[in-house]
Structure formats: structure tokens, C-alpha cells
Design an enzyme around this catalytic site. Structure first.
Site, PDB file in Angstrom:
ATOM      1  N   TYR A 167      69.710  -5.465  50.174  1.00 51.79           N
ATOM      2  CA  TYR A 167      70.621  -6.465  49.635  1.00 51.79           C
ATOM      3  C   TYR A 167      71.893  -6.411  50.479  1.00 51.79           C
ATOM      4  O   TYR A 167      71.890  -5.863  51.581  1.00 51.79           O
ATOM      5  CB  TYR A 167      70.844  -6.086  48.149  1.00 51.79           C
ATOM      6  CG  TYR A 167      71.477  -7.127  47.284  1.00 51.79           C
ATOM      7  CD1 TYR A 167      70.974  -8.424  47.207  1.00 51.79           C
ATOM      8  CD2 TYR A 167      72.584  -6.798  46.495  1.00 51.79           C
ATOM      9  CE1 TYR A 167      71.564  -9.367  46.383  1.00 51.79           C
ATOM     10  CE2 TYR A 167      73.171  -7.735  45.663  1.00 51.79           C
ATOM     11  CZ  TYR A 167      72.658  -9.017  45.608  1.00 51.79           C
ATOM     12  OH  TYR A 167      73.239  -9.927  44.795  1.00 51.79           O
ATOM     13  N   LYS A 192      43.903 -18.037  39.063  1.00 48.76           N
ATOM     14  CA  LYS A 192      43.658 -18.197  40.510  1.00 48.76           C
ATOM     15  C   LYS A 192      44.493 -17.148  41.263  1.00 48.76           C
ATOM     16  O   LYS A 192      44.036 -16.566  42.243  1.00 48.76           O
ATOM     17  CB  LYS A 192      44.028 -19.605  40.985  1.00 48.76           C
ATOM     18  CG  LYS A 192      43.231 -20.722  40.306  1.00 48.76           C
ATOM     19  CD  LYS A 192      42.003 -21.168  41.075  1.00 48.76           C
ATOM     20  CE  LYS A 192      41.184 -22.166  40.257  1.00 48.76           C
ATOM     21  NZ  LYS A 192      39.853 -22.430  40.779  1.00 48.76           N
ATOM     22  N   ASP A 246      43.610 -28.607  40.713  1.00 47.49           N
ATOM     23  CA  ASP A 246      43.477 -29.405  39.485  1.00 47.49           C
ATOM     24  C   ASP A 246      44.463 -30.568  39.420  1.00 47.49           C
ATOM     25  O   ASP A 246      45.130 -30.785  38.395  1.00 47.49           O
ATOM     26  CB  ASP A 246      43.583 -28.475  38.257  1.00 47.49           C
ATOM     27  CG  ASP A 246      42.375 -27.545  38.144  1.00 47.49           C
ATOM     28  OD1 ASP A 246      41.437 -27.671  38.968  1.00 47.49           O
ATOM     29  OD2 ASP A 246      42.359 -26.689  37.245  1.00 47.49           O
ATOM     30  N   GLY A 299      35.213 -37.765  41.785  1.00 46.46           N
ATOM     31  CA  GLY A 299      36.631 -37.423  41.803  1.00 46.46           C
ATOM     32  C   GLY A 299      36.904 -36.521  42.991  1.00 46.46           C
ATOM     33  O   GLY A 299      36.218 -36.594  44.016  1.00 46.46           O
ATOM     34  N   ASN A 359      33.268 -27.524  34.598  1.00 41.54           N
ATOM     35  CA  ASN A 359      33.776 -26.345  33.886  1.00 41.54           C
ATOM     36  C   ASN A 359      34.609 -26.763  32.677  1.00 41.54           C
ATOM     37  O   ASN A 359      35.308 -27.750  32.760  1.00 41.54           O
ATOM     38  CB  ASN A 359      34.670 -25.520  34.826  1.00 41.54           C
ATOM     39  CG  ASN A 359      33.863 -24.796  35.874  1.00 41.54           C
ATOM     40  OD1 ASN A 359      32.832 -24.224  35.588  1.00 41.54           O
ATOM     41  ND2 ASN A 359      34.342 -24.851  37.103  1.00 41.54           N
TER      42      ASN A 359
HETATM   43  N1  NAD Z   1      32.359 -25.236  40.055  1.00 38.79           N
HETATM   44  C1  NAD Z   1      33.437 -25.472  40.782  1.00 38.79           C
HETATM   45  O1  NAD Z   1      33.801 -24.729  41.691  1.00 38.79           O
HETATM   46  C2  NAD Z   1      34.240 -26.691  40.517  1.00 38.79           C
HETATM   47  C3  NAD Z   1      35.238 -27.055  41.425  1.00 38.79           C
HETATM   48  C4  NAD Z   1      35.980 -28.209  41.203  1.00 38.79           C
HETATM   49  C5  NAD Z   1      35.741 -28.967  40.076  1.00 38.79           C
HETATM   50  N2  NAD Z   1      34.782 -28.562  39.200  1.00 38.79           N
HETATM   51  C6  NAD Z   1      34.520 -29.326  37.978  1.00 38.79           C
HETATM   52  O2  NAD Z   1      34.178 -30.659  38.319  1.00 38.79           O
HETATM   53  C7  NAD Z   1      34.748 -31.548  37.373  1.00 38.79           C
HETATM   54  C8  NAD Z   1      35.617 -32.584  38.084  1.00 38.79           C
HETATM   55  O3  NAD Z   1      36.720 -31.951  38.711  1.00 38.79           O
HETATM   56  P1  NAD Z   1      37.658 -32.773  39.704  1.00 38.79           P
HETATM   57  O4  NAD Z   1      38.719 -31.834  40.131  1.00 38.79           O
HETATM   58  O5  NAD Z   1      36.842 -33.468  40.734  1.00 38.79           O
HETATM   59  O6  NAD Z   1      38.290 -33.830  38.682  1.00 38.79           O
HETATM   60  P2  NAD Z   1      38.653 -35.366  38.909  1.00 38.79           P
HETATM   61  O7  NAD Z   1      39.415 -35.759  37.706  1.00 38.79           O
HETATM   62  O8  NAD Z   1      39.245 -35.582  40.239  1.00 38.79           O
HETATM   63  O9  NAD Z   1      37.225 -36.111  38.905  1.00 38.79           O
HETATM   64  C9  NAD Z   1      36.397 -36.184  37.791  1.00 38.79           C
HETATM   65  C10 NAD Z   1      35.526 -37.418  37.967  1.00 38.79           C
HETATM   66  O10 NAD Z   1      34.482 -37.362  36.995  1.00 38.79           O
HETATM   67  C11 NAD Z   1      34.355 -38.645  36.439  1.00 38.79           C
HETATM   68  N3  NAD Z   1      33.779 -38.600  35.116  1.00 38.79           N
HETATM   69  C12 NAD Z   1      34.346 -38.101  33.996  1.00 38.79           C
HETATM   70  N4  NAD Z   1      33.522 -38.332  32.940  1.00 38.79           N
HETATM   71  C13 NAD Z   1      32.434 -38.972  33.442  1.00 38.79           C
HETATM   72  C14 NAD Z   1      31.252 -39.490  32.857  1.00 38.79           C
HETATM   73  N5  NAD Z   1      31.063 -39.408  31.539  1.00 38.79           N
HETATM   74  N6  NAD Z   1      30.336 -40.074  33.668  1.00 38.79           N
HETATM   75  C15 NAD Z   1      30.548 -40.170  34.981  1.00 38.79           C
HETATM   76  N7  NAD Z   1      31.670 -39.738  35.592  1.00 38.79           N
HETATM   77  C16 NAD Z   1      32.594 -39.136  34.811  1.00 38.79           C
HETATM   78  C17 NAD Z   1      35.792 -39.178  36.415  1.00 38.79           C
HETATM   79  O11 NAD Z   1      35.836 -40.596  36.277  1.00 38.79           O
HETATM   80  C18 NAD Z   1      36.309 -38.705  37.755  1.00 38.79           C
HETATM   81  O12 NAD Z   1      36.050 -39.634  38.784  1.00 38.79           O
HETATM   82  C19 NAD Z   1      35.501 -30.683  36.373  1.00 38.79           C
HETATM   83  O13 NAD Z   1      34.646 -30.395  35.284  1.00 38.79           O
HETATM   84  C20 NAD Z   1      35.776 -29.409  37.124  1.00 38.79           C
HETATM   85  O14 NAD Z   1      35.863 -28.289  36.277  1.00 38.79           O
HETATM   86  C21 NAD Z   1      34.024 -27.458  39.392  1.00 38.79           C
HETATM   87  O1  LMR Z   2      38.666 -23.183  38.114  1.00 36.27           O
HETATM   88  C1  LMR Z   2      37.447 -23.120  38.272  1.00 36.27           C
HETATM   89  O2  LMR Z   2      36.711 -22.354  37.622  1.00 36.27           O
HETATM   90  C2  LMR Z   2      36.770 -23.949  39.320  1.00 36.27           C
HETATM   91  C3  LMR Z   2      37.438 -25.227  39.633  1.00 36.27           C
HETATM   92  O3  LMR Z   2      38.648 -25.045  40.311  1.00 36.27           O
HETATM   93  C4  LMR Z   2      37.568 -26.168  38.473  1.00 36.27           C
HETATM   94  O4  LMR Z   2      38.570 -26.890  38.426  1.00 36.27           O
HETATM   95  O5  LMR Z   2      36.673 -26.207  37.636  1.00 36.27           O
HETATM   96 MG    MG Z   3      40.074 -26.484  39.848  1.00 32.99          MG
END
Ligand code: NAD
Ligand code: LMR
Ligand code: MG
Length: 473
Positions: A114, A169, A212, A271, A363
Site C-alpha cells: 500500500y 462458474k 446467460d 438461441g 438445464n
Molecule cells: N449443456 C450445456 O452446456 C448448455 C449450454 C448452454 C445452454 N444450455 C441450455 O440450453 C438452453 C438455451 O440456452 P441459451 O443460452 O441458448 O438461451 P437462449 O435464450 O439464447 O435460447 C433459447 C432458445 O430456445 C427457444 N425455445 C424456448 N422454448 C422453446 C420451445 N418450447 N420450442 C422451441 N424453442 C424454444 C427460444 O425461443 C430461444 O430461441 C437452456 O436450457 C440452457 O440451460 C445448455
Molecule cells: O450452466 C450450465 O450448467 C451450462 C450452461 O451454461 C447453461 O446455461 O445451461
Molecule cells: Mg449458461
């Protein structure tokens, strides 16, 4: 929503028991009869007639904790003082803290860390700004930034509610790759404000992990920050997910013996994650990808408000197939779910091609639960840690940032992402690979190191490394 899963499978019941009226054996057997498994008992307080104990109980998914508590409460002489959910207990006061590398023990230490001596260090950085990498936390620190607009599949739950995910995270960054990080949840969802805020806080960081943030704003936010900052900006839901998905698909295709060039892939949820996963598959040579969102398949020739969907429709779905998920999934070899829980039915999976690959990655609730289709799929994976084959971006972000920080990369480019995917896929040897083991465990220490090494090599090869780590000099 499945509260049992979300609330954890383990609770602690604090019970006050009047020993004249009830024996602990009666309590234990009623918990057992209601489906609870007692894994620990702690005596909190005891007097002549009254004893207070904490009973830790685990239950399987099908057991309702409410039935156990009702059963216990119905016993004469038992008072349920409190129920603690172990998941909530783990979150009390947050999950991370700041630690000092060296304690300040005396005036001499104080004058160095410091005023006055710290001023010499400040001036050294002022004269040569790149010294910020050697003399501050910038060297090893990443900002985990969210606006709370697309938290897991929970949707727009805002910045306060997003914090537990961002803290998680940060824990993973530290534990898995020794990367320091700050969870930062912004109280704005305005694209320009988010960009300006992240630029303003960037000096203290060696990288920015966006998390997110909903689409389509996430695309512009990331693109602009990548152009305007000289440290890596990485939207984890896009690229972390795409890297792990690609690695998992490479291995799953070996199990079902299909070629990446010949498969029909349906991606549900276009998305952040859906777009990035589709892009990595297109560059890997997949010819037939059909993207489906709420109003059905994206098809070229249609006008979409969402500019990314316009691009997507023009670069996918070569046969211009229209229809709902139900319709377009007929004959598909691969389903990739990045949308919301429970959207896929067993009948849909039955309509897919032989030995279908189902990656239900929403998720915390996947598009379909493995137990519903285990018997009719070639390979199934989810994003969760409580099933085999966890396809989750946690397998990528710690290692890719470890590599990027170690070589002070200015960016994380396509070559670095492909290197990370290669490292993850090849962590499973030919002998080990099976339909339940297509992707390594998060706890496999060799994976972070393998990603780091290949990412550094890719960064050096593509000229984005500002420092050559000692082992490569
Ligand atoms: N396993 C992983 O590592 C991982 C990583 C990223 C995101 N995810 C999951 O994927 C999902 C989307 O995340 P994101 O960051 O892309 O979110 P986002 O909001 O950018 O996209 C979500 C998309 O899903 C669509 N959607 C929602 N409900 C729907 C339905 N009933 N029918 C069709 N499409 C539908 C939305 O319109 C949107 O375009 C979340 O559940 C997230 O947890 C998982
Ligand atoms: O957070 C996670 O478990 C994975 C991913 O980043 C998500 O948004 O679902
Ligand atoms: Mg995420």
C-alpha cells in the site's frame, strides 16, 4: 418444475423429541418407511426428557420429502424445528470469497502493498501498460458477466437471481483450472450499456466470460466487445457449449458408426447455444441441419425479425423442410436440444432413424429424461451431472481460459476452439468409449491440461499469443 431435483436430494431435519413419548428408533423407522435414507445423525442438545437432533436424509428422485416430514410430524412427542436443504446451506453467504496471497504482518509489509511503495508499481505500469499483466491480478483473472436474461433454461430471471450460477462458474474456474474470477451480474439488459460497462471494467481482467445473456442481443454484445477489447471475450453459452457438443458428437458417431457428412441433425432452440452449436457442425461438414424454434423449422425464403435466424435459415435446412419439431424429427439421426425442459416425447425419438443420438442439453430439466428413452437410443446425453454423458460447457471454459491466459491471447479464435474440442474428444480412448462414456468427466484433471496445451499451440500458430509460455520457448 421438478423441485425434488432442483431442491437437492438431501435434507437435514432438526427434530425435538420428548424421550418420554417417543424413541429415536420409531422416528428412524418412520423415515425409512416413507422412503428416506438416514445418512447422519448429530445430537444438537440434550436434557433429561428432551433431545434435539439433526437428521440428514437422502432420498431418490421418486420420493417426496413432504411425505417424510408429514410422517415425522405425526409422531407423538416429535416437533419438527427446522428443515435445511443442503443445497441452500451450501449457498449461505455465497460460495466464494477473496483471499490474500500474503498477509500484511507489519508496517514494512503495509508500506509495500500500500502507500507509499505501491506508487512505484503504479508508475511502472503507467510507463509500460503491458506490465499490468505481470504486476496485477489481470494476469490470472476473468470476469464472469451476465445480465440475468437467459439463466440456464430458467429464462429472464434477472441479475440477483443469476448470481448463484455465476458464483458456481467462478468456483469451477478456480478449482478446475486455477483461474481467478469475479461473478458480475449487471442491472441492465440494454445492449449499449452492457457493452460500455464491460469495456469500463476490462482493465482489471485478462478475459471476459459472458454468461446467460439471451439471444439475439448476445451476438452483438460479444461481437462488439471482441472488436473493441484486446483480451479474449467468450460467450460461454455459445462457444463453450459448441466445443463440448462437437467433441461429444465425434465420439457418439463412432458408437453408432455413422459419418458426420451423412447425418440429419435437428437442433431445437435456435438461441445462443443452438446457433453456435449449428455453426461448429456446419464447419465440421454436417450437410443437413434443421433448426426448430417456437414456431417450427427455420426455412430460407421466410422473413424473420431476428437477424441471426435470417442467417440461420439461409445456411441450413437444404431441403427447405417446414413443420413442427414433431414433423421435422422424422428420420433424424441426431437431436440436439438447447431449448427448454420436456419438449421431446418418446414417440418423437421412436420416429428418428435407427440408433438415434439424443443430446437433451437444456438445464436443469432436459428436453427428455434419459430413463424415458434409454432402451430406444444409440446414445443419450444431458447437460446435468447426475446422469452419464454430461455435455456441459464446464468441460471447456476452465481449460480454454487457462490456455488463453497463459499465453496472454488477445482473443479466442476458431482454431483455439477446435483445438479444445479435439482435446476433449481424445480424452476418451477407443477402448474406453461406450454409449455411456462419450465425454470425459469434469473431474478428469487431464482434460483441462490437454485443452490448455492445444489451445496455446493454436494461439501461437495463429499469431494471437502475446507471451510464449516457458515450455514452448
Ligand atoms: N449443456 C450445456 O452446456 C448448455 C449450454 C448452454 C445452454 N444450455 C441450455 O440450453 C438452453 C438455451 O440456452 P441459451 O443460452 O441458448 O438461451 P437462449 O435464450 O439464447 O435460447 C433459447 C432458445 O430456445 C427457444 N425455445 C424456448 N422454448 C422453446 C420451445 N418450447 N420450442 C422451441 N424453442 C424454444 C427460444 O425461443 C430461444 O430461441 C437452456 O436450457 C440452457 O440451460 C445448455
Ligand atoms: O450452466 C450450465 O450448467 C451450462 C450452461 O451454461 C447453461 O446455461 O445451461
Ligand atoms: Mg449458461
Amino acid at each position: 418444475m421438478d423441485n425434488n431435483r432442483l431442491g437437492g436430494k438431501s435434507v437435514i431435519l432438526r427434530l425435538e423429541m420428548n424421550t418420554n413419548e417417543v424413541h429415536f428408533g420409531q422416528v428412524a423407522s418412520s423415515i425409512f418407511e416413507a422412503g428416506g435414507d438416514i445418512v447422519a445423525i448429530d445430537v444438537i442438545q440434550t436434557s433429561q426428557n428432551v433431545t434435539v437432533r439433526d437428521i440428514t436424509i437422502t432420498v431418490t428422485d421418486t420420493v417426496d420429502i413432504g411425505i417424510i416430514t408429514e410422517m415425522v410430524k405425526s409422531l407423538n412427542g416429535v416437533r419438527l424445528v427446522n428443515i435445511s436443504d443442503r443445497t441452500f446451506l451450501l449457498h449461505l453467504g455465497g460460495k466464494i470469497e477473496t483471499k490474500l496471497k500474503a498477509p500484511i504482518q507489519n508496517r514494512d509489509d503495509l508500506s509495500r502493498v500500500y502507500t507509499p511503495d505501491v506508487a512505484r508499481v503504479c508508475m511502472a505500469i503507467h510507463e509500460e501498460p503491458r506490465k499490468a499483466f505481470t504486476l496485477t491480478i489481470k494476469r490470472n483473472t476473468v470476469a464472469v458477466v451476465s445480465d440475468g436474461s437467459a439463466v440456464l433454461g430458467l429464462g429472464n430471471i434477472g441479475p440477483y437471481a443469476a448470481m448463484p450460477v455465476m458464483e458456481g462458474k467462478s468456483m469451477l474456474f478456480k478449482q478446475l483450472a486455477d483461474v481467478d474470477s469475479f461473478p458480475i451480474c449487471l442491472n441492465t439488459q440494454d445492449t449499449e450499456q452492457i457493452i460500455a460497462t464491460i469495456k469500463a471494467i476490462a482493465p482489471g481482467f485478462g478475459g471476459i466470460n459472458l454468461e446467460d445473456i439471451s439471444s439475439p442481443r448476445c451476438f452483438e454484445i460479444e461481437q462488439r466487445l471482441r472488436e473493441e477489447l484486446d483480451i479474449p471475450v467468450f460467450h460461454d453459452d455459445q462457444h463453450g457449449t459448441a466445443v463440448v457438443l462437437y467433441a461429444a458428437l465425434i465420439n457418439a458417431l463412432k458408437i453408432v458408426n455413422k459419418s458426420i457428412h451423412e447425418i440429419k441433425v435437428v437442433v431445437c432452440g435456435i438461441g445462443a447455444a443452438g446457433v453456435a452449436c449449428s455453426k461448429i457442425l456446419l464447419s465440421a461438414g454436417v450437410q443437413n441441419i434443421i433448426g426448430v424454434d417456437r414456431q417450427g423449422a427455420l426455412v430460407s425464403g421466410t422473413t424473420y425479425d431476428n437477424g441471426m435466424w435470417q442467417w440461420y435459415a439461409e445456411h441450413t435446412n437444404p431441403n427447405r423442410v417446414h413443420g413442427s419439431l414433431r414433423e421435422v424429427i422424422q428420420g433424424a439421426d441426431v437431436f440436439i436440444g438447447l431449448s427448454a425442459g420436456g419438449l421431446l416425447r418418446r414417440e418423437d425419438v421412436m420416429a428418428m432413424a435407427d440408433n438415434p443420438i439424443v443430446f437433451a442439453m437444456a438445464n436443469p430439466t432436459p428436453e427428455i429424461r434419459p430413463e424415458e428413452v434409454e432402451d430406444i437410443v444409440g446414445v443419450i446425453a444431458t447437460g446435468r451431472s447426475d446422469y452419464p454423458n454430461q455435455i456441459n460447457n464446464v468441460l471447456c471454459f476452465p481449460g480454454i481460459f487457462r490456455g488463453a491466459l497463459d499465453c496472454r491471447a488477445t482473443t479466442i479464435n476458431e482454431e483455439m476452439k477446435l483445438a479444445a474440442a479435439e482435446a476433449i474428444a481424445s480424452a476418451i480412448s477407443d477402448d474406453e468409449r461406450s454409449r455411456h462414456y462419450i465425454i470425459p468427466s469434469v473431474f478428469n484433471q487431464a482434460v483441462v491440461k490437454a485443452i490448455r496445451d492445444l489451445v496455446i499451440k493454436a494461439a501461437m500458430k495463429t499469431g494471437v499469443a502475446r507471451r510464449i509460455p516457458r515450455e514452448y520457448r
